[in-house]
Scaffold this motif. Structure first.
Motif, PDB file in Angstrom:
ATOM      1  N   SER A  71       0.835  -1.205   0.000  1.00 28.94           N
ATOM      2  CA  SER A  71       0.000   0.000   0.000  1.00 28.94           C
ATOM      3  C   SER A  71       0.870   1.254   0.000  1.00 28.94           C
ATOM      4  CB  SER A  71      -0.898   0.005   1.245  1.00 28.94           C
ATOM      5  OG  SER A  71      -1.474   1.271   1.450  1.00 28.94           O
ATOM      6  N   ALA A  73       0.063   4.199   0.805  1.00 28.50           N
ATOM      7  CA  ALA A  73      -0.162   4.986   2.015  1.00 28.50           C
ATOM      8  C   ALA A  73       0.719   4.527   3.160  1.00 28.50           C
ATOM      9  CB  ALA A  73      -1.633   4.909   2.419  1.00 28.50           C
ATOM     10  N   GLU A  74       1.091   3.256   3.156  1.00 28.75           N
ATOM     11  CA  GLU A  74       1.912   2.699   4.233  1.00 28.75           C
ATOM     12  C   GLU A  74       3.386   2.596   3.859  1.00 28.75           C
ATOM     13  OE1 GLU A  74      -0.368  -0.588   6.524  1.00 28.75           O
ATOM     14  OE2 GLU A  74      -1.097  -0.702   4.458  1.00 28.75           O
ATOM     15  N   LEU A  77       4.120   6.855   0.608  1.00 28.30           N
ATOM     16  CA  LEU A  77       3.459   8.073   1.071  1.00 28.30           C
ATOM     17  C   LEU A  77       3.585   8.277   2.575  1.00 28.30           C
ATOM     18  CD1 LEU A  77       0.193   8.039  -1.078  1.00 28.30           C
ATOM     19  CD2 LEU A  77       2.008   9.747  -1.173  1.00 28.30           C
ATOM     20  N   SER A  78       4.310   7.389   3.237  1.00 28.23           N
ATOM     21  CA  SER A  78       4.472   7.483   4.681  1.00 28.23           C
ATOM     22  C   SER A  78       5.733   8.280   5.015  1.00 28.23           C
ATOM     23  CB  SER A  78       4.564   6.091   5.306  1.00 28.23           C
ATOM     24  OG  SER A  78       4.927   6.175   6.674  1.00 28.23           O
ATOM     25  N   ASN A 104       4.901  17.568  -1.068  1.00 32.98           N
ATOM     26  CA  ASN A 104       4.344  17.565   0.271  1.00 32.98           C
ATOM     27  C   ASN A 104       5.202  18.442   1.183  1.00 32.98           C
ATOM     28  OD1 ASN A 104       3.904  16.651   3.096  1.00 32.98           O
ATOM     29  ND2 ASN A 104       2.530  15.180   2.132  1.00 32.98           N
ATOM     30  N   GLU A 400      -1.182  -1.211  -6.947  1.00 32.55           N
ATOM     31  CA  GLU A 400      -1.194  -0.067  -6.048  1.00 32.55           C
ATOM     32  C   GLU A 400      -0.559   1.186  -6.633  1.00 32.55           C
ATOM     33  OE1 GLU A 400      -1.288  -3.817  -3.658  1.00 32.55           O
ATOM     34  OE2 GLU A 400      -0.017  -3.067  -5.284  1.00 32.55           O
TER      35      GLU A 400
END
Length: 523
Positions: A71, A73-74, A77-78, A104, A400
């Motif tokens: 993922s 997000a994990e 993107l973490s 970001n 993903e």
């Protein structure tokens, strides 16, 4: 090439910019950054998720750090996972590539707070540019034309706020956009107030999911239009290099598929205007990296600011081909405090370059992403051809992540020669095991509007649609043998058969005016 640094704590002048750099990305851009690190004598550190444990970028780097499960997000993107990997590896700098955490501000601030160098702009710049409405106001104040637009209030419980809103200079049809980001997410074309009201909930949800902010604004629809961006490179000492423009009008779902430099629609006069506007936009923020300023150009040659991206672009390679510069290496060098060299400041683009993005997508089904395993992989080679890719044969494609497989780029002395070279390169490209957009790209290089350069952002919806109606078997068999035979036999045009230098603005204007009435156009 002489170098200098203003920071007295930086490395000696004959050493690498950084001893070790962590690449906070994956796929072809991670491979690209790792190669730049090798050229600069920098030890590279790859980051990888469980899905990328055996990926090309993971294997290429000097060392690799796991950052989590598949993922995004994990993992990618973490911020916590990436920063922990940087601490374990002892990296002195982090390059975010594009996508993921590249824009970001919280990530850039975390990098700086850890005493590391973020290869990109200051977090304050990312914050200011992340607010699209504030950026529009700052750019307009600097004297750069913007597309007329306004913030859209979300109606509450049928209070009629949309029926009462004063559209000012905005008229229907119009474009609804996310205020906090781009890439086509949250974007809708609306024909009238009823269409606007119907589009708001879905656009707001999409913007909130993509950017954490559901704020929307409405812009006048510029149609027909070209999407043109100017490449910038800046250092920490106030030097700014303007490295020409790229044409980005071949788009599906408002996302780019093919880019070229220079733009066939930009005349010398318009080129100077775009460069000056890009310079003014750059003056509204602080940045020391690669950046692009994006514009819409209408049929009369008027240009309007879209946005500024202070990161590497997917299509940076076409600018590298026409300038001979390594933009990734220069990103790293200016992040370390080096001055842009005189040769960079004086760089003049030569020839013509085109990039075609090869995606795991079905262009006959609205470019829907597909997954699977790449069982065969053959990329074109030869003078004037460059391929940036992050996979090889027998590579599974994780669902993903973005389905970009490779970027096939060509460079030649002029545009007709570049189109012919791209036609040959695509004919020599073979990918097995997954559906790709190669059938669309091969159609494109024969499409008259593209061949002449007289195209705009409506090319795919107007001329391709969902492509020819073919069965799966026809799709797999119709192209390869015929295309490869044709590519082998079709010579590149001689100099006498080619057109003059690109920049014939009037060709596109004439065609666009002739066909504007009654054609469907996206913004």
């Amino acid at each position: 090439m002489a170098t200098s640094r203003s920071d007295p704590s930086s490395l000696r002048k004959d050493g690498p910019p950084f001893p070790r750099l962590l690449v906070a990305n994956r796929g072809e851009i991670a491979v690209r950054i790792i190669r730049a690190c090798r050229d600069l004598g920098i030890e590279s550190v790859a980051t990888y998720s469980d899905a990328d444990a055996d990926a090309l970028h993971t294997r290429m780097a000097d060392r690799a750090e796991r950052i989590g499960p598949a993922s995004a997000a994990e993992s990618y993107l973490s911020i916590d996972a990436v920063m922990a990997a940087a601490a374990r590896s002892g990296a002195a700098a982090i390059h975010p590539g594009y996508g993921f955490l590249s824009e970001n501000a919280d990530f850039a601030r975390a990098v700086e707070d850890a005493g590391l160098v973020f290869v990109g702009p200051p977090p304050e710049t990312l914050e200011s540019l992340g607010d699209k409405l504030a950026a529009r106001r700052a750019v307009s104040a600097a004297g750069v034309p913007i597309v007329p637009g306004l913030l859209v209030p979300l109606p509450s419980d049928g209070d009629g706020s949309l029926s009462q809103i004063d559209l000012g200079e905005v008229a229907f049809p119009a474009m609804l956009k996310a205020a906090a980001g781009g890439g086509g997410r949250g974007m809708r074309q609306v024909a009238d107030r009823a269409g606007l009201e119907a589009a708001l909930p879905g656009a707001g949800r999409e913007a909130l999911a993509a950017f954490g902010d559901g704020t929307l604004y409405l812009e006048r629809l510029i149609s027909p239009a070209r999407h043109v961006e100017v490449q910038l490179l800046g250092d920490r000492h106030g030097n700014l290099a303007i490295l020409g423009e790229r044409e980005c009008s071949v788009q599906r779902r408002h996302q780019k598929l093919v880019e070229e430099s220079p733009s066939p629609a930009v005349s010398p006069g318009l080129r100077a205007e775009l460069a000056e506007s890009a310079r003014l936009v750059a003056g509204t923020v602080a940045f020391h990296s690669a950046a692009t300023v994006e514009f819409l150009v209408d049929v009369d040659g008027a240009h309007y600011f879209l946005e500024m991206n202070t990161r590497l672009q997917v299509e940076h390679g076409v600018t590298e081909l026409v300038t001979g510069l390594d933009l990734v290496a220069w990103q790293i060098r200016v992040a370390a405090g080096e001055h842009l060299s005189e040769s960079v400041m004086a760089s003049t683009p030569l020839g013509h370059a085109i990039e075609a993005r090869v995606y795991a997508e079905d262009p006959h089904r609205r470019f829907a992403p597909v997954s699977g395993t790449v069982t065969a992989w053959r990329m074109p080679d030869g003078p004037g051809i460059r391929v940036d890719a992050g996979i090889t044969a027998n590579t599974p494609l994780p669902v993903e992540y973005d389905p970009l497989l490779a970027k096939v780029m060509v460079h030649a002395e002029d545009r007709p020669a570049a189109v012919a070279r791209l036609r040959r390169a695509l004919g020599e490209t073979a990918i097995g095991g997954v559906q790709t957009d190669l059938s669309f790209l091969r159609w494109l290089v024969d499409e008259p509007a593209f061949v002449t350069g007289a195209y705009d952002t409506g090319l795919i919806p107007d001329e391709w649609g969902d492509g020819p109606t073919l069965t799966d078997e026809e799709r797999s068999l119709a192209g390869e043998a015929a295309w490869q035979a044709r590519a082998r036999s079709a010579p590149e045009p001689s100099a006498s058969a080619r057109q003059g230098e690109p920049g014939a603005e009037s060709a596109w204007q004439q065609v666009a005016r002739r066909e504007a009435v009654g054609r469907r156009r996206p913004g």
